[in-house]
Design a protein around this motif. Structure first.
Motif, mmCIF file in Angstrom:
data_model
loop_
_atom_site.group_PDB
_atom_site.id
_atom_site.type_symbol
_atom_site.label_atom_id
_atom_site.label_comp_id
_atom_site.label_asym_id
_atom_site.label_seq_id
_atom_site.Cartn_x
_atom_site.Cartn_y
_atom_site.Cartn_z
ATOM 1 N N ARG A 185 -2.307 3.021 8.205
ATOM 2 C CA ARG A 185 -2.459 4.313 7.695
ATOM 3 C C ARG A 185 -1.247 4.534 6.631
ATOM 4 N NH1 ARG A 185 -6.439 7.329 10.087
ATOM 5 N NH2 ARG A 185 -7.312 6.359 11.985
ATOM 6 N N LEU A 186 -1.325 5.445 5.837
ATOM 7 C CA LEU A 186 -0.331 5.770 5.169
ATOM 8 C C LEU A 186 0.328 7.033 5.820
ATOM 9 C CD1 LEU A 186 0.987 5.706 2.053
ATOM 10 C CD2 LEU A 186 0.129 7.927 1.764
ATOM 11 N N ARG A 187 1.501 7.149 5.789
ATOM 12 C CA ARG A 187 2.206 8.069 6.595
ATOM 13 C C ARG A 187 2.205 9.522 5.741
ATOM 14 N NH1 ARG A 187 5.053 6.922 10.868
ATOM 15 N NH2 ARG A 187 5.716 5.060 10.522
ATOM 16 N N VAL A 188 1.628 10.437 6.016
ATOM 17 C CA VAL A 188 1.585 11.656 5.226
ATOM 18 C C VAL A 188 2.582 12.759 6.050
ATOM 19 C CG1 VAL A 188 0.050 13.655 4.371
ATOM 20 C CG2 VAL A 188 -0.672 11.099 4.544
ATOM 21 N N GLY A 189 3.533 13.117 5.176
ATOM 22 C CA GLY A 189 4.320 14.139 5.617
ATOM 23 C C GLY A 189 3.602 15.611 5.966
ATOM 24 N N VAL B 247 -6.952 15.582 5.789
ATOM 25 C CA VAL B 247 -7.185 14.187 6.358
ATOM 26 C C VAL B 247 -6.223 13.676 7.140
ATOM 27 C CG1 VAL B 247 -8.947 13.643 4.385
ATOM 28 C CG2 VAL B 247 -6.517 13.415 3.879
ATOM 29 N N GLY B 248 -5.051 14.093 7.051
ATOM 30 C CA GLY B 248 -4.172 13.290 7.859
ATOM 31 C C GLY B 248 -3.530 12.052 7.220
ATOM 32 N N ASP B 249 -2.844 11.264 8.178
ATOM 33 C CA ASP B 249 -2.645 9.839 7.847
ATOM 34 C C ASP B 249 -3.872 9.075 7.550
ATOM 35 O OD1 ASP B 249 0.251 10.650 8.586
ATOM 36 O OD2 ASP B 249 -0.507 10.527 10.444
ATOM 37 N N PHE B 250 -3.892 8.640 6.317
ATOM 38 C CA PHE B 250 -5.312 8.081 6.100
ATOM 39 C C PHE B 250 -5.129 6.533 5.921
ATOM 40 C CE2 PHE B 250 -3.312 9.347 2.190
ATOM 41 C CZ PHE B 250 -3.426 8.293 1.199
ATOM 42 N N VAL B 251 -6.300 5.954 6.246
ATOM 43 C CA VAL B 251 -6.362 4.332 6.416
ATOM 44 C C VAL B 251 -6.445 3.775 5.016
ATOM 45 C CG1 VAL B 251 -8.054 2.585 7.099
ATOM 46 C CG2 VAL B 251 -7.818 4.749 8.471
ATOM 47 N N LEU B 252 -5.389 2.616 4.971
ATOM 48 C CA LEU B 252 -5.436 1.872 3.762
ATOM 49 C C LEU B 252 -6.105 0.408 3.836
ATOM 50 C CD1 LEU B 252 -1.439 2.409 3.243
ATOM 51 C CD2 LEU B 252 -3.675 3.569 2.282
ATOM 52 N N LYS C 28 6.531 3.559 4.772
ATOM 53 C CA LYS C 28 5.707 4.555 4.422
ATOM 54 C C LYS C 28 4.288 4.333 5.101
ATOM 55 C CE LYS C 28 8.110 5.231 0.111
ATOM 56 N NZ LYS C 28 8.088 4.578 -1.589
ATOM 57 N N ALA C 29 4.081 3.342 5.628
ATOM 58 C CA ALA C 29 2.794 2.906 6.085
ATOM 59 C C ALA C 29 2.984 2.435 7.620
ATOM 60 C CB ALA C 29 1.779 2.017 5.498
ATOM 61 N N PHE C 30 1.963 2.540 8.409
ATOM 62 C CA PHE C 30 2.286 1.872 9.909
ATOM 63 C C PHE C 30 0.883 1.417 10.486
ATOM 64 C CE2 PHE C 30 0.881 6.270 9.908
ATOM 65 C CZ PHE C 30 0.029 6.521 10.959
ATOM 66 N N LEU D 243 0.385 -3.279 0.131
ATOM 67 C CA LEU D 243 0.285 -2.843 1.532
ATOM 68 C C LEU D 243 1.756 -3.183 2.127
ATOM 69 C CD1 LEU D 243 -1.748 -1.333 3.656
ATOM 70 C CD2 LEU D 243 -1.841 -3.585 4.623
ATOM 71 N N GLU D 244 2.140 -4.649 2.003
ATOM 72 C CA GLU D 244 3.253 -4.842 2.694
ATOM 73 C C GLU D 244 4.518 -4.209 2.142
ATOM 74 O OE1 GLU D 244 3.346 -9.194 1.501
ATOM 75 O OE2 GLU D 244 1.798 -9.605 3.358
ATOM 76 N N ARG D 245 4.311 -3.684 0.903
ATOM 77 C CA ARG D 245 5.581 -2.988 0.464
ATOM 78 C C ARG D 245 5.719 -1.706 1.208
ATOM 79 N NH1 ARG D 245 5.388 -1.515 -5.400
ATOM 80 N NH2 ARG D 245 6.244 0.321 -4.508
ATOM 81 N N LEU D 246 4.575 -0.985 1.410
ATOM 82 C CA LEU D 246 4.494 0.537 2.095
ATOM 83 C C LEU D 246 4.824 0.260 3.282
ATOM 84 C CD1 LEU D 246 0.966 1.604 0.528
ATOM 85 C CD2 LEU D 246 3.580 2.530 -0.021
#
Ligand code: GLU
Length: 314
Positions: free
Chosen positions: A145-149, A172-177, A112-114, A104-107
């Protein structure tokens, strides 16, 4: 628009002797194993054996509110009494928080995540699909969430269900991590674990086929390999409902393993005439391994015929 990219795919021919095949069965400990979970366990085991591969077990115990105390132990004991013995270490997700945190920290570091402060009620206005933050207030515990283009279209070939395609941005859009309650989302944990454990083939129930495109997007974001996917027909009750461990549906009778295995065999559309005069589950499995014909499973509709959910069925 993003070009649909085909994920690594297998067809029934590849299933025969795939070098380095490693499959898995990954139950959540929300109740005792039921007929549907046994189909997933046996189906994934048979496909691994048909490929000359390994079969591992992972306990997906990341959602304590849904967990039933003792269920994991019971599930593992049931698998053992059915002769379904894993070829690798049994892994518990509850002991792997560090792995999920690092991913998660990497993303987050890579943008790539927010962090997201939107509530479920706010997102209901957009059909529950997150495309941009609309939170009116900051929460103390935001989700991640993951940023989904835009137009993130994922296509893959399911070994049993054929070509699949999903536009993840609109579906589903930007989905929860990581959830707002602090728990890891299934999507993150399953992708991190499958990659970390070197799982090459995911064989599971069709109820998870809709999650697969999200998992493939996440694999790409993390730069890990995409396994091959095969989704088995779902076992439903007479009302067409998927059996549920947490509702105690049709728990398998561990005192009569060969009969329960034979029922799962039928759900897997295998030859009912196969002569299995087995004295033990291990003997039954050996015979099943010899007779298993994966082509009987390809193009089988997503739902297996209904079964009775009381324990009196044979
Ligand atoms: N833990 C999930 C379940 O019990 C299965 C996850 C998977 O196979 O990817 O339904």
């Amino acid at each position: 628009m993003t070009e649909p990219v085909s994920a690594s795919a297998i067809d029934s021919a590849d299933v025969v002797q795939a070098p380095g095949y490693r499959g898995r069965f990954a139950p959540s400990p929300t109740g005792h194993l039921h007929a549907g979970s046994l189909v997933a366990a046996l189906g994934s085991w048979l496909m691994a054996r048909a490929a000359g591969g390994e079969w591992w077990v992972r306990i997906e115990d990341l959602d304590p509110p849904r967990e039933v105390p003792g269920a994991a132990r019971h599930q593992l004991a049931t698998l053992t009494s059915f002769g379904l013995v894993p070829d690798g270490p049994i892994v518990f997700q509850s002991e792997r928080h560090g792995l999920y945190r690092r991913a998660l920290e990497r993303l987050l570091d890579e943008g790539k995540a927010f962090h997201c402060h939107c509530s479920r009620a706010e997102l209901a206005q957009c059909g529950g699909v997150h495309r941009r933050c609309i939170a009116r207030a900051r929460r103390r515990d935001p989700s991640v969430r993951l940023r989904v283009g835009d137009d993130a279209v994922v296509a893959f070939t399911d070994a049993l269900q054929g070509e699949q395609i999903q536009n993840v941005s609109t579906a589903v859009g930007d989905f929860v991590l990581r959830r707002a309650d602090g728990y890891w989302a299934y999507q993150l944990a399953v992708v991190v674990d499958d990659a970390d454990q070197g799982i090459t083939h995911v064989v599971r129930g069709c109820d998870l086929i809709d999650s697969t495109a999200r998992q493939i997007l996440l694999q790409r974001a993390l730069g890990v390999a995409t396994p091959a996917y095969a989704h088995l027909p779902l076992v439903t009750d007479h009302a067409g409902r998927k059996l549920s461990k947490s509702e105690g549906d049709g728990a398998v009778d561990a005192n009569n393993p060969c009969a329960a295995l034979a029922r799962a065999w039928r759900m897997l559309q295998q030859d009912q005439q196969a002569p299995f005069a087995a004295r033990s589950p291990a003997e039954w499995l050996q015979a099943a391994q010899r007779c298993f014909d994966v082509s009987r499973l390809t193009n089988v509709r997503k739902t297996a015929p209904p079964i009775a959910t009381n324990s009196s069925r044979s």
